[in-house]
Design a protein around this motif. Structure first.
Motif, PDB file in Angstrom:
ATOM      1  N   GLY A 141      18.294  21.301   9.196  1.00 23.77           N
ATOM      2  CA  GLY A 141      19.127  22.264   9.294  1.00 23.77           C
ATOM      3  C   GLY A 141      18.750  23.613   9.829  1.00 23.77           C
ATOM      4  N   GLY A 142      17.715  23.604  10.505  1.00 24.94           N
ATOM      5  CA  GLY A 142      17.137  24.955  11.007  1.00 24.94           C
ATOM      6  C   GLY A 142      16.220  25.609  10.253  1.00 24.94           C
ATOM      7  N   GLY A 143      15.833  24.902   8.912  1.00 24.41           N
ATOM      8  CA  GLY A 143      15.218  25.665   7.953  1.00 24.41           C
ATOM      9  C   GLY A 143      14.076  24.715   7.497  1.00 24.41           C
ATOM     10  N   GLU A 144      13.219  25.085   6.474  1.00 23.62           N
ATOM     11  CA  GLU A 144      11.859  24.349   6.007  1.00 23.62           C
ATOM     12  C   GLU A 144      11.920  24.354   4.546  1.00 23.62           C
ATOM     13  N   ARG A 145      11.758  23.304   3.973  1.00 23.01           N
ATOM     14  CA  ARG A 145      11.711  23.184   2.324  1.00 23.01           C
ATOM     15  C   ARG A 145      10.306  22.275   2.018  1.00 23.01           C
ATOM     16  N   GLN A 146       9.912  22.364   0.721  1.00 30.60           N
ATOM     17  CA  GLN A 146       8.745  21.664   0.398  1.00 30.60           C
ATOM     18  C   GLN A 146       9.148  20.470  -0.135  1.00 30.60           C
ATOM     19  N   VAL A 147       8.355  19.244   0.155  1.00 24.34           N
ATOM     20  CA  VAL A 147       8.892  18.273  -0.381  1.00 24.34           C
ATOM     21  C   VAL A 147       7.655  17.367  -0.614  1.00 24.34           C
ATOM     22  N   LEU A 148       7.701  16.525  -1.745  1.00 23.97           N
ATOM     23  CA  LEU A 148       6.650  15.979  -2.236  1.00 23.97           C
ATOM     24  C   LEU A 148       7.052  14.290  -1.914  1.00 23.97           C
ATOM     25  N   GLY A 149       6.346  13.525  -1.372  1.00 23.96           N
ATOM     26  CA  GLY A 149       7.058  12.110  -1.297  1.00 23.96           C
ATOM     27  C   GLY A 149       5.853  11.051  -1.477  1.00 23.96           C
ATOM     28  N   VAL A 150       6.341   9.781  -1.326  1.00 21.56           N
ATOM     29  CA  VAL A 150       5.655   8.639  -1.458  1.00 21.56           C
ATOM     30  C   VAL A 150       5.915   7.653  -0.294  1.00 21.56           C
ATOM     31  N   PHE A 151       5.064   7.278   0.699  1.00 20.03           N
ATOM     32  CA  PHE A 151       5.365   6.193   1.637  1.00 20.03           C
ATOM     33  C   PHE A 151       4.693   5.011   1.162  1.00 20.03           C
ATOM     34  N   ARG A 191       0.954  -1.321  -0.059  1.00 18.43           N
ATOM     35  CA  ARG A 191      -0.043  -0.007   0.063  1.00 18.43           C
ATOM     36  C   ARG A 191       0.910   1.415  -0.212  1.00 18.43           C
ATOM     37  N   TRP A 192       0.365   2.323  -0.584  1.00 18.65           N
ATOM     38  CA  TRP A 192       1.313   3.560  -0.605  1.00 18.65           C
ATOM     39  C   TRP A 192       0.072   4.745  -0.383  1.00 18.65           C
ATOM     40  N   PHE A 193       0.960   5.791  -0.097  1.00 13.23           N
ATOM     41  CA  PHE A 193       0.240   7.182  -0.065  1.00 13.23           C
ATOM     42  C   PHE A 193       1.048   8.219  -0.521  1.00 13.23           C
ATOM     43  N   GLY A 194       0.782   9.297  -1.047  1.00 12.29           N
ATOM     44  CA  GLY A 194       1.294  10.599  -1.128  1.00 12.29           C
ATOM     45  C   GLY A 194       1.230  11.680  -0.224  1.00 12.29           C
ATOM     46  N   VAL A 195       2.357  12.522  -0.099  1.00 12.20           N
ATOM     47  CA  VAL A 195       2.139  13.534   0.909  1.00 12.20           C
ATOM     48  C   VAL A 195       3.089  14.676   0.405  1.00 12.20           C
ATOM     49  N   ALA A 196       2.439  15.889   0.701  1.00 12.85           N
ATOM     50  CA  ALA A 196       3.011  16.957   0.411  1.00 12.85           C
ATOM     51  C   ALA A 196       3.268  17.747   1.911  1.00 12.85           C
ATOM     52  N   ALA A 197       4.267  18.451   1.984  1.00 15.95           N
ATOM     53  CA  ALA A 197       4.782  18.688   3.530  1.00 15.95           C
ATOM     54  C   ALA A 197       6.092  19.684   3.470  1.00 15.95           C
ATOM     55  N   LEU A 198       6.280  20.248   4.422  1.00 12.88           N
ATOM     56  CA  LEU A 198       7.564  21.198   4.773  1.00 12.88           C
ATOM     57  C   LEU A 198       8.493  20.135   5.296  1.00 12.88           C
TER      58      LEU A 198
END
Length: 215
Positions: free
Chosen positions: A39-49, A28-35
């Motif tokens: 290193g003290g900052g944030e960046r947008q990512v798109l991933g699959v688990f 099974r899988w799902f997608g995620v969009a998150a920050l």
């Protein structure tokens, strides 16, 4: 497929949005969009688990920093995302790197990757294949698909000086106690997020390319 993290690494996410398709069987899988906090900052990512079986945990199957706003994902009445076909996008990307312009609109990085020179080294492109690993796709509100996938690319560098090899190739050879000869054979792993429209050419939205082997 994402080989830059050790197996024990944990990922810290802020404000995640989950895209969960209906599934009755494993894996099974799902997608995620998150920050992603790093290193003290944030960046947008798109991933699959991905979860391989009922006893296993959720592990990152695809992970990519992403700039801009991704296409809107379609959902059913109960909020489930809709799984979609990859629409041949991994094959189209592999074909483009091999010289075929018919099925893909590249971004600037992918376009430049077809350059046949690296410093004073001539590049001979070898096999370019989708994978390894599965691709994952979710339907977008306009009828297209957001696709996570991978491409493996073989390149042979010839006729240059050791000092002008890309730094990561030199580092890889030194780590393994190798010296560059007249030719250096390399393997590169692409992790890609693309968009497949309902009709027409697919488009590259972002990628990460890492060296897998040099010999």
């Amino acid at each position: 497929m994402y080989g830059k993290l050790p197996k024990s690494a944990r990922i810290s996410l802020a404000n995640p949005v989950f895209y969960v398709p209906r599934q009755s069987e494993y894996p099974r899988w799902f997608g995620v969009a998150a920050l992603e906090r790093s290193g003290g900052g944030e960046r947008q990512v798109l991933g699959v688990f991905v979860k391989e079986d009922a006893k296993g945990g959720w592990r990152a199957g695809h992970w990519l920093t992403f700039k801009g706003r991704p296409p809107q994902i379609d959902r059913d009445r109960e909020g489930y995302a809709l799984a979609a076909s990859e629409s041949g996008l991994p094959e189209a990307h592999a074909g483009y790197l091999g010289g075929d312009d018919d099925a893909l609109v590249p971004d600037s990085y992918t376009s430049n990757a077809r350059d046949q020179e690296v410093g004073d080294w001539t590049v001979e492109r070898g096999a370019v294949t989708p994978g390894p690993g599965d691709s994952y796709a979710l339907r977008t509100e306009d009828g297209g698909a957001l696709v996570w996938y991978a491409v493996k690319e073989e390149r042979t560098l010839a006729g240059g000086k050791a000092s002008t090899l890309p730094e990561e190739v030199r580092d890889h050879l030194e780590k393994n106690g190798d010296e560059p000869g007249e030719t250096v054979r390399t393997t590169w792993q692409w992790l890609v997020i693309g968009y497949a429209p309902e009709s027409g050419k697919g488009r590259i939205l972002g990628e990460s390319v890492s060296l897998v082997a040099a010999r």
